[in-house]
Motif scaffolding. Structure first.
Motif, short mmCIF file in Angstrom:
data_model
loop_
_atom_site.label_atom_id
_atom_site.label_comp_id
_atom_site.label_asym_id
_atom_site.label_seq_id
_atom_site.Cartn_x
_atom_site.Cartn_y
_atom_site.Cartn_z
N HIS A 110 68.78 -33.30 -6.19
CA HIS A 110 68.35 -33.41 -7.58
C HIS A 110 67.89 -32.05 -8.07
O HIS A 110 67.62 -31.13 -7.30
CB HIS A 110 67.20 -34.42 -7.70
CG HIS A 110 66.02 -34.12 -6.82
ND1 HIS A 110 65.02 -33.26 -7.18
CD2 HIS A 110 65.72 -34.55 -5.56
CE1 HIS A 110 64.13 -33.17 -6.20
NE2 HIS A 110 64.53 -33.94 -5.20
N SER A 161 64.93 -42.79 -7.39
CA SER A 161 65.09 -42.50 -8.81
C SER A 161 65.04 -43.79 -9.61
O SER A 161 65.24 -44.89 -9.09
CB SER A 161 66.40 -41.75 -9.06
OG SER A 161 67.50 -42.58 -8.76
N GLN A 204 65.25 -38.94 -16.73
CA GLN A 204 66.14 -38.86 -15.58
C GLN A 204 67.58 -39.11 -16.02
O GLN A 204 67.84 -40.02 -16.82
CB GLN A 204 65.73 -39.87 -14.50
CG GLN A 204 64.37 -39.59 -13.88
CD GLN A 204 64.07 -40.50 -12.72
OE1 GLN A 204 64.95 -41.15 -12.15
NE2 GLN A 204 62.80 -40.55 -12.33
#
Length: 478
Positions: free
Chosen positions: A371, A391, A407
């Motif tokens: 990420h 996530s 996100q």
């Protein structure tokens, strides 16, 4: 005898955290019990702007057997909990570190003039330059005012010469563990000694793309680039990749195989919802969200001392090397019950100065199942790969807002296309776009704009090395 005892003044003992560090330095430098020291005139807890109470300056004569050149060794006091009475650092239950858990150090190679003076007049005391104390104070100020700590391997683009001169090529910094001081236990908790190392821009560039620890290991290989103790030589004229071109080839090979350890950068960005083609779970006014974040920041309850302090300022693209996903979250601004709001589309506007990290994020992070985070002052945007656990987004719902944390899931099948589109648009690790740039992937309802975002908070002036008044004195280990 009894009357004499009445006149005896009580012994003043130094605070426990301060004494622990002084005792540790006394073991490392037993022949220098009273080093020269830079002292802030107005302490931080009394409303001063400089959080480091003291910076000691030791004279290291050099060690031929260890290939360590003569240099000045600067050590800070104040990022750890020196006093143990919560005047500066609040004690957190279950936390084993002292204060922020570290102090700063810096090693500056002596100049030819200083070395000549040392040989000709070995008994005459030398005075070290004080600009490194201003440098450490500026970094300490950033850490205090943002709450961000430093980790070994982190990198800092300073964007100007460290000493303010026009001749030095060292305009960036890496963070290493001090080879002499290491980590110690004190009555107020553990303290790491983070050594600040001056580097060339291309050394910082490769540390950003790959990992800071790897580049530090290259620098350790030769005395010209700092040696085992990573001594910063302001007169160095060539980078490690110019001196030893094979190191760059090795680095690029490792980067291709293993990916980058850089988990994110500080960056200006904004975002908005792309109008969905179907009804979303919850209506969100994203301009209001940004304004609310700004208001929350500006209206937080501050102590009297905090209200007197300046707003933080620091190079905008300072990096984060932690690979932990939860550390990407803007914890200070999380909603009380951060339920993830799923979006059908998103448009992101990213500042040109950090656009070069887009290709790195996809090629060297997402492609390797990791990420990458762009963290603004009050928002965070994290791009996540399919394989990242923990996530809030999924393949079916790839865009989400969790409190003030955005996100975006990048599916594996989109990665090659993003890399190709970035390269076609001229985005690479070195080039900063000069004009507004728009990239769009309609089938994913994803749009990216490279342009200066509209600021939600007032602009912060670049950090200056100008420090508050300093007092130079010597410190006693008693």
């Amino acid at each position: 005898m009894a009357e004499a005892n009445l006149d005896k003044k009580p012994e003043v003992k130094p605070p426990p955290g301060l004494k622990a560090i002084i005792d540790h330095l006394g073991q490392v430098y037993p022949k220098q019990p009273n080093p020269l020291q830079v002292t802030t005139l107005l302490k931080y807890w009394l409303g001063g702007q400089d959080p480091l109470d003291y910076i000691s300056m030791y004279n290291y004569p050099g060690d031929v057997d260890r290939n360590v050149p003569p240099h000045w060794h600067y050590i800070s006091f104040g990022l750890s909990d020196l006093h143990g009475d919560e005047r500066v650092h609040l004690r957190e239950e279950g936390v084993t570190r002292s204060g922020m858990g570290f102090e700063l150090t810096f090693r500056l190679a002596k100049t030819e003039v200083e070395l000549k003076q040392q040989i000709e007049n070995p008994e005459k005391p030398q005075r070290p330059p004080t600009w490194p104390a201003n440098l450490l104070q500026a970094i300490g100020r950033y850490c205090f005012q943002t709450g961000n700590g430093l980790c070994f391997g982190d990198n800092i683009p300073w964007r100007k010469t460290l000493d303010g001169s026009t001749t030095s090529k060292l305009q960036s910094l890496l963070v290493a563990q001090d080879p002499q001081l290491g980590c110690i236990d004190t009555p107020t908790g553990t303290v790491d000694f983070c050594q600040i190392v001056g580097v060339f821009d291309d050394e910082l560039e490769q540390a950003s793309r790959w990992n800071g620890r790897g580049v530090l290991n290259f620098l350790r290989q030769d005395m010209q680039t700092g040696g085992d103790w990573l001594v910063t030589n302001m007169d160095r004229q060539m980078s490690v990749f110019e001196l030893f071109p094979e190191t760059l080839l090795n680095l690029q090979d490792d980067l291709e195989k293993q990916g980058s350890d850089l988990a994110g950068v500080n960056a200006d960005f904004t975002f908005r919802e792309l109008k969905p083609t179907k009804e979303v779970k919850e209506e969100v006014d994203f301009q209001s969200l940004s304004e609310k974040c700004a208001n929350d920041e500006n209206n937080r309850q501050l102590t009297d001392t905090q209200m007197k302090r300046e707003e933080p300022s620091f190079p905008q693209s300072m990096s984060m090397s932690s690979n932990s996903l939860h550390k990407s979250c803007p914890l200070d601004f999380q909603a009380q019950a951060p339920n993830c709001i799923s979006l059908d589309g998103i448009e992101i506007t990213l500042a040109p100065g950090v656009a070069k990290y887009l290709l790195l994020a996809i090629k060297d992070r997402i492609r390797h199942g990791r990420h990458f985070t762009f963290k603004a002052q009050h928002l965070a945007l994290t791009l996540v790969a399919e394989s990242v656990t923990g996530s809030a987004v999924t393949l079916n719902e790839p865009y989400g807002v969790l409190g003030y944390w955005i996100q975006v899931l990048i599916p594996d099948e989109l990665v090659p296309r993003l890399m190709e589109d970035f390269r076609s648009a001229g985005l690479d690790e070195k080039c900063e776009p000069k004009e507004r740039l728009e990239l769009e992937w309609p089938e994913k309802n994803l749009k990216l704009i490279i342009d200066q975002p509209e600021p939600v908070l007032p602009n912060v002036l670049p950090m200056s090395l100008d420090a508050a008044p300093l007092k130079i004195s010597s410190v006693s280990s008693d």
